[in-house]
Design a protein around this motif. Structure first.
Motif, PDB file in Angstrom:
ATOM      1  N   PRO A 173      50.866 -52.642  57.286  1.00 12.50           N
ATOM      2  CA  PRO A 173      51.742 -52.036  58.292  1.00 12.50           C
ATOM      3  C   PRO A 173      52.578 -50.871  57.775  1.00 12.50           C
ATOM      4  CG  PRO A 173      51.935 -54.422  58.342  1.00 12.50           C
ATOM      5  CD  PRO A 173      51.112 -54.077  57.137  1.00 12.50           C
ATOM      6  N   SER A 174      52.956 -50.907  56.514  1.00  7.45           N
ATOM      7  CA  SER A 174      53.797 -49.828  55.982  1.00  7.45           C
ATOM      8  C   SER A 174      53.025 -48.516  55.838  1.00  7.45           C
ATOM      9  CB  SER A 174      54.400 -50.224  54.636  1.00  7.45           C
ATOM     10  OG  SER A 174      53.388 -50.373  53.660  1.00  7.45           O
ATOM     11  N   LEU A 175      51.699 -48.567  55.922  1.00  6.34           N
ATOM     12  CA  LEU A 175      50.874 -47.367  55.821  1.00  6.34           C
ATOM     13  C   LEU A 175      50.261 -46.945  57.152  1.00  6.34           C
ATOM     14  CD1 LEU A 175      48.941 -48.149  52.499  1.00  6.34           C
ATOM     15  CD2 LEU A 175      50.956 -46.693  52.807  1.00  6.34           C
ATOM     16  N   CYS A 176      50.265 -47.840  58.125  1.00  7.62           N
ATOM     17  CA  CYS A 176      49.619 -47.557  59.413  1.00  7.62           C
ATOM     18  C   CYS A 176      50.531 -46.743  60.326  1.00  7.62           C
ATOM     19  CB  CYS A 176      49.228 -48.850  60.114  1.00  7.62           C
ATOM     20  SG  CYS A 176      48.449 -48.593  61.726  1.00  7.62           S
ATOM     21  N   THR A 177      50.032 -45.590  60.745  1.00  3.10           N
ATOM     22  CA  THR A 177      50.758 -44.751  61.708  1.00  3.10           C
ATOM     23  C   THR A 177      50.018 -44.660  63.032  1.00  3.10           C
ATOM     24  OG1 THR A 177      49.672 -42.711  60.996  1.00  3.10           O
ATOM     25  CG2 THR A 177      51.724 -43.301  59.863  1.00  3.10           C
ATOM     26  N   ALA A 232      57.656 -40.225  61.941  1.00  2.00           N
ATOM     27  CA  ALA A 232      58.527 -40.217  60.753  1.00  2.00           C
ATOM     28  C   ALA A 232      57.827 -40.896  59.574  1.00  2.00           C
ATOM     29  CB  ALA A 232      59.852 -40.908  61.067  1.00  2.00           C
ATOM     30  N   LYS A 233      57.109 -41.983  59.837  1.00  2.00           N
ATOM     31  CA  LYS A 233      56.356 -42.662  58.774  1.00  2.00           C
ATOM     32  C   LYS A 233      55.260 -41.738  58.242  1.00  2.00           C
ATOM     33  CE  LYS A 233      54.944 -46.928  59.539  1.00  2.00           C
ATOM     34  NZ  LYS A 233      54.070 -48.069  59.902  1.00  2.00           N
ATOM     35  N   PRO A 272      36.888 -46.498  55.919  1.00  2.00           N
ATOM     36  CA  PRO A 272      36.831 -45.074  55.560  1.00  2.00           C
ATOM     37  C   PRO A 272      37.412 -44.142  56.617  1.00  2.00           C
ATOM     38  CG  PRO A 272      34.645 -45.882  56.112  1.00  2.00           C
ATOM     39  CD  PRO A 272      35.561 -47.067  56.080  1.00  2.00           C
ATOM     40  N   GLU A 273      37.625 -44.630  57.826  1.00  2.00           N
ATOM     41  CA  GLU A 273      38.171 -43.803  58.899  1.00  2.00           C
ATOM     42  C   GLU A 273      39.684 -43.657  58.834  1.00  2.00           C
ATOM     43  OE1 GLU A 273      36.354 -42.011  61.049  1.00  2.00           O
ATOM     44  OE2 GLU A 273      34.627 -42.775  59.948  1.00  2.00           O
ATOM     45  N   CYS A 274      40.361 -44.538  58.098  1.00  2.00           N
ATOM     46  CA  CYS A 274      41.820 -44.525  58.066  1.00  2.00           C
ATOM     47  C   CYS A 274      42.338 -43.390  57.178  1.00  2.00           C
ATOM     48  CB  CYS A 274      42.363 -45.859  57.563  1.00  2.00           C
ATOM     49  SG  CYS A 274      44.169 -45.903  57.546  1.00  2.00           S
ATOM     50  N   PRO A 275      43.040 -42.425  57.764  1.00  2.00           N
ATOM     51  CA  PRO A 275      43.530 -41.293  56.976  1.00  2.00           C
ATOM     52  C   PRO A 275      44.681 -41.651  56.038  1.00  2.00           C
ATOM     53  CG  PRO A 275      44.358 -41.135  59.207  1.00  2.00           C
ATOM     54  CD  PRO A 275      43.387 -42.287  59.179  1.00  2.00           C
ATOM     55  N   ASN A 276      45.288 -42.810  56.249  1.00  2.00           N
ATOM     56  CA  ASN A 276      46.423 -43.228  55.422  1.00  2.00           C
ATOM     57  C   ASN A 276      46.054 -44.268  54.372  1.00  2.00           C
ATOM     58  OD1 ASN A 276      48.276 -41.603  56.863  1.00  2.00           O
ATOM     59  ND2 ASN A 276      48.359 -43.149  58.471  1.00  2.00           N
ATOM     60  N   GLY A 277      44.804 -44.704  54.349  1.00  2.00           N
ATOM     61  CA  GLY A 277      44.401 -45.737  53.399  1.00  2.00           C
ATOM     62  C   GLY A 277      45.051 -47.077  53.675  1.00  2.00           C
ATOM     63  N   ALA A 278      45.347 -47.346  54.951  1.00  2.00           N
ATOM     64  CA  ALA A 278      46.042 -48.585  55.317  1.00  2.00           C
ATOM     65  C   ALA A 278      45.106 -49.780  55.445  1.00  2.00           C
ATOM     66  CB  ALA A 278      46.792 -48.380  56.636  1.00  2.00           C
ATOM     67  N   ILE A 279      43.806 -49.547  55.530  1.00  2.00           N
ATOM     68  CA  ILE A 279      42.840 -50.631  55.749  1.00  2.00           C
ATOM     69  C   ILE A 279      42.147 -50.972  54.438  1.00  2.00           C
ATOM     70  CG2 ILE A 279      40.768 -51.340  56.999  1.00  2.00           C
ATOM     71  CD1 ILE A 279      41.594 -49.339  59.204  1.00  2.00           C
ATOM     72  N   MET A 322      54.126 -48.820  66.651  1.00  2.00           N
ATOM     73  CA  MET A 322      53.666 -50.145  66.314  1.00  2.00           C
ATOM     74  C   MET A 322      52.443 -50.013  65.420  1.00  2.00           C
ATOM     75  SD  MET A 322      52.765 -53.113  69.079  1.00  2.00           S
ATOM     76  CE  MET A 322      54.431 -53.292  69.680  1.00  2.00           C
ATOM     77  N   ALA A 323      52.432 -50.677  64.330  1.00  2.00           N
ATOM     78  CA  ALA A 323      51.246 -50.686  63.475  1.00  2.00           C
ATOM     79  C   ALA A 323      50.140 -51.470  64.170  1.00  2.00           C
ATOM     80  CB  ALA A 323      51.583 -51.325  62.133  1.00  2.00           C
ATOM     81  N   LEU A 324      48.941 -51.287  63.708  1.00  2.00           N
ATOM     82  CA  LEU A 324      47.807 -52.026  64.242  1.00  2.00           C
ATOM     83  C   LEU A 324      47.523 -53.213  63.347  1.00  2.00           C
ATOM     84  CD1 LEU A 324      45.545 -48.959  65.055  1.00  2.00           C
ATOM     85  CD2 LEU A 324      46.959 -50.265  66.647  1.00  2.00           C
ATOM     86  N   MET A 325      46.702 -54.124  63.842  1.00  2.00           N
ATOM     87  CA  MET A 325      46.287 -55.288  63.065  1.00  2.00           C
ATOM     88  C   MET A 325      44.822 -55.570  63.357  1.00  2.00           C
ATOM     89  SD  MET A 325      48.088 -58.306  65.330  1.00  2.00           S
ATOM     90  CE  MET A 325      47.110 -59.681  64.791  1.00  2.00           C
ATOM     91  N   ILE A 326      44.164 -56.266  62.458  1.00  2.00           N
ATOM     92  CA  ILE A 326      42.777 -56.652  62.661  1.00  2.00           C
ATOM     93  C   ILE A 326      42.747 -58.154  62.886  1.00  2.00           C
ATOM     94  CG2 ILE A 326      40.486 -56.767  61.613  1.00  2.00           C
ATOM     95  CD1 ILE A 326      41.203 -54.179  60.107  1.00  2.00           C
ATOM     96  N   THR A 327      42.122 -58.553  63.982  1.00  2.00           N
ATOM     97  CA  THR A 327      42.074 -59.975  64.332  1.00  2.00           C
ATOM     98  C   THR A 327      40.877 -60.659  63.667  1.00  2.00           C
ATOM     99  OG1 THR A 327      40.702 -59.654  66.299  1.00  2.00           O
ATOM    100  CG2 THR A 327      43.115 -59.448  66.573  1.00  2.00           C
ATOM    101  N   ASP A 328      40.827 -61.978  63.826  1.00  2.00           N
ATOM    102  CA  ASP A 328      39.749 -62.738  63.195  1.00  2.00           C
ATOM    103  C   ASP A 328      38.392 -62.539  63.868  1.00  2.00           C
ATOM    104  OD1 ASP A 328      40.217 -64.231  65.478  1.00  2.00           O
ATOM    105  OD2 ASP A 328      40.736 -66.065  64.421  1.00  2.00           O
ATOM    106  N   GLU A 329      38.338 -61.691  64.896  1.00  2.00           N
ATOM    107  CA  GLU A 329      37.042 -61.333  65.466  1.00  2.00           C
ATOM    108  C   GLU A 329      36.310 -60.317  64.595  1.00  2.00           C
ATOM    109  OE1 GLU A 329      39.672 -60.918  68.071  1.00  2.00           O
ATOM    110  OE2 GLU A 329      39.369 -63.006  68.667  1.00  2.00           O
ATOM    111  N   CYS A 330      36.978 -59.798  63.566  1.00  2.00           N
ATOM    112  CA  CYS A 330      36.395 -58.814  62.653  1.00  2.00           C
ATOM    113  C   CYS A 330      35.092 -59.351  62.065  1.00  2.00           C
ATOM    114  CB  CYS A 330      37.393 -58.510  61.528  1.00  2.00           C
ATOM    115  SG  CYS A 330      36.768 -57.414  60.225  1.00  2.00           S
ATOM    116  N   ILE A 331      34.060 -58.501  62.060  1.00  2.00           N
ATOM    117  CA  ILE A 331      32.761 -58.900  61.518  1.00  2.00           C
ATOM    118  C   ILE A 331      32.487 -58.250  60.152  1.00  2.00           C
ATOM    119  CG2 ILE A 331      31.758 -59.440  63.768  1.00  2.00           C
ATOM    120  CD1 ILE A 331      30.395 -56.633  63.650  1.00  2.00           C
ATOM    121  N   ASN A 332      33.506 -57.660  59.542  1.00  2.00           N
ATOM    122  CA  ASN A 332      33.375 -57.032  58.228  1.00  2.00           C
ATOM    123  C   ASN A 332      32.248 -55.998  58.183  1.00  2.00           C
ATOM    124  OD1 ASN A 332      35.472 -58.357  56.669  1.00  2.00           O
ATOM    125  ND2 ASN A 332      34.274 -60.217  56.955  1.00  2.00           N
TER     126      ASN A 332
END
Length: 83
Positions: A35-39, A74-75, A17-24, A1-11
């Protein structure tokens, strides 16, 4: 399941920079996860790094993108095939 960021995000900028796949990336109002980049960091780390550093706990699993560990691996392999 990919992850998501909710509206509680404070930017706070710590997850991107922590995402190794550049999904964020910055969205219109909050950071977003592609989602297509999040593993969930499968193949890179034991735990999702964005979740580890998030100070407000706003990164849950995205129910719209259900994937099991094998599918995430696999992704990861597809994303890193050119390396």
């Amino acid at each position: 399941m990919a992850l998501m960021i909710t509206d509680e995000c404070i930017n706070c900028d710590v997850c991107e920079p922590e995402c190794p796949n550049g999904a964020i990336s910055p969205g219109d109002e909050i950071y977003v996860i592609e989602p297509s980049l999040c593993t969930e960091c499968v193949g890179h780390y034991d735990t999702p790094q964005c979740v580890e550093v998030c100070p407000v706990d706003c990164i849950p699993k995205d129910p719209k993108h259900a994937e099991n560990h094998d599918e995430l691996m696999a992704k990861y392999q597809r994303l890193n095939a050119a390396d």
